[in-house]
Design an enzyme around this catalytic site. Structure first.
Site, PDB file in Angstrom:
ATOM      1  N   GLY A  12       0.821  -1.214   0.000  1.00  6.04           N
ATOM      2  CA  GLY A  12       0.000   0.000   0.000  1.00  6.04           C
ATOM      3  C   GLY A  12       0.847   1.253   0.000  1.00  6.04           C
ATOM      4  N   VAL A  69      -3.185  -7.492  -1.550  1.00  3.34           N
ATOM      5  CA  VAL A  69      -2.531  -8.182  -0.430  1.00  3.34           C
ATOM      6  C   VAL A  69      -3.525  -8.937   0.461  1.00  3.34           C
ATOM      7  CG1 VAL A  69      -0.476  -6.729  -0.407  1.00  3.34           C
ATOM      8  CG2 VAL A  69      -2.458  -6.089   0.997  1.00  3.34           C
ATOM      9  N   ASN A  95       1.858  -2.344   5.419  1.00  9.31           N
ATOM     10  CA  ASN A  95       1.202  -1.049   5.656  1.00  9.31           C
ATOM     11  C   ASN A  95      -0.227  -0.970   5.125  1.00  9.31           C
ATOM     12  OD1 ASN A  95       1.135   2.068   5.861  1.00  9.31           O
ATOM     13  ND2 ASN A  95       0.829   1.662   3.674  1.00  9.31           N
ATOM     14  N   SER A 147      -2.445   0.251  14.791  1.00  7.13           N
ATOM     15  CA  SER A 147      -3.164   1.514  15.005  1.00  7.13           C
ATOM     16  C   SER A 147      -3.429   1.701  16.489  1.00  7.13           C
ATOM     17  CB  SER A 147      -4.504   1.495  14.271  1.00  7.13           C
ATOM     18  OG  SER A 147      -5.295   2.602  14.670  1.00  7.13           O
ATOM     19  N   TYR A 160     -12.084  -2.928  12.462  1.00  2.88           N
ATOM     20  CA  TYR A 160     -10.737  -2.344  12.340  1.00  2.88           C
ATOM     21  C   TYR A 160      -9.925  -2.572  13.626  1.00  2.88           C
ATOM     22  CZ  TYR A 160      -7.308   1.358  11.169  1.00  2.88           C
ATOM     23  OH  TYR A 160      -6.157   2.073  10.892  1.00  2.88           O
ATOM     24  N   LYS A 164      -6.430  -4.601  13.934  1.00  2.00           N
ATOM     25  CA  LYS A 164      -5.196  -3.954  14.389  1.00  2.00           C
ATOM     26  C   LYS A 164      -4.694  -4.555  15.716  1.00  2.00           C
ATOM     27  CE  LYS A 164      -4.680  -1.076  10.930  1.00  2.00           C
ATOM     28  NZ  LYS A 164      -3.596  -1.306   9.946  1.00  2.00           N
TER      29      LYS A 164
END
Ligand code: NAP
Length: 252
Positions: A12, A69, A95, A147, A160, A164
């Site tokens: 990314g 990915v 990333n 994150s 998310y 993370k």
């Protein structure tokens, strides 16, 4: 230069934190493979090609590799291509990431899976072939972009945050597996950064967050890139399994 002769792959890397990291690694002398998501209209490819030109202008070699990915086979082929064209791979930066925010009652299974696949599945897909190669060479460094949300959670981000937080557990486990072979694995946990990912968030909500940040402002991609350069450099040779927070003090 701290990374002279090193070869890196960044997922990314066509914009945002990935792009800043590619340029920061190149400034330190590394050659860099730039991954982008292969879209049908070619916009992402042309962004990635622009990053390649910027890397080359800094005197480093650069490759552009399109691969989703979230998928295992294209990711493995990408790692193999970087190794083939560069001769070896010293650095992998996982990333690539996406958001599909919704409170759990409104979150579809599709958006749960998509966020887990891109943010966390990609770490399996890319790290596995890279780690096998690094282990054989008894050298290498992997950095996973986690994150602050994986540490503190957030309304509307169960998917998310799970991805993370998973990235952090993945980092610590892989660090333990590879330490014996001279390969280090670390994570960075960015706070609220000014990138495309956060640009569409409601300004009033952004202001509320800004007021919670002790340093008083959002971060920029170069702040994360600097932390990644440090973690992959020899200055961090005794650091593995660590999560480096770069968040202006938002969460400590
Ligand atoms: P961004 O500007 O949206 O960049 C995300 C990158 O991920 C893009 O280059 C995108 O590539 C790539 N990507 C998405 N899906 C992909 C896929 N399936 N295959 C390959 N590449 C894919 O966001 P950013 O802020 O720089 O985010 C970079 C990382 O930092 C992410 O992991 C994000 O979760 C993390 N992070 C960001 C913040 C923040 O506040 N911005 C905070 C904490 C953590 P294309 O452009 O080619 O689609």
């Amino acid at each position: 230069m701290r990374l002279e002769g090193k070869r890196a792959l960044i997922t990314g890397a066509s914009q945002g934190i990935g792009r800043a990291t590619a340029l920061a690694l190149a400034r330190e002398g590394a050659d860099v493979a730039i991954n982008y998501y292969p879209d049908s209209d070619g916009v992402h490819r042309s962004n990635a090609e622009a990053v390649v030109e910027e890397v080359k202008s800094l005197g480093s070699q650069a490759l552009v590799i399109g691969a989703d990915v979230a998928q295992e086979e294209p990711s493995a082929a990408m790692v193999a291509q970087a190794i083939e064209e560069f001769g070896c791979l010293d650095i992998l930066v996982n990333n690539a990431g996406i958001l599909r925010d919704a409170t759990l009652r409104n979150l579809s299974r599709e958006h749960w899976d998509e966020v887990l696949d891109v943010n966390l599945g990609s770490m399996f897909n890319c790290s596995k072939p890279a780690a096998i190669h690094m282990r054989e060479r008894a050298t290498g460094s992997i950095v996973n972009v986690a994150s602050v949300i994986g540490l503190m959670g957030n309304i509307g981000q169960t998917n998310y945050a799970a991805a993370k937080a998973g990235a952090i557990g993945f980092t610590k486990s892989l660090a333990r597996e590879l330490a014996h072979y001279g390969v280090r694995v670390n994570a960075v946990a960015p706070g609220f950064m000014d990138t495309d990912m956060t640009r569409t968030i409601d300004p009033a909500f952004k202001e509320q967050i800004r007021q919670q940040i002790p340093l008083g402002h959002f971060g920029v991609p170069d702040d994360i890139a600097a932390a990644i350069v440090f973690l992959v450099s020899d200055e961090a040779r005794y650091i593995t399994g660590e999560v480096l927070s770069v968040n202006g003090g938002w969460y400590m």
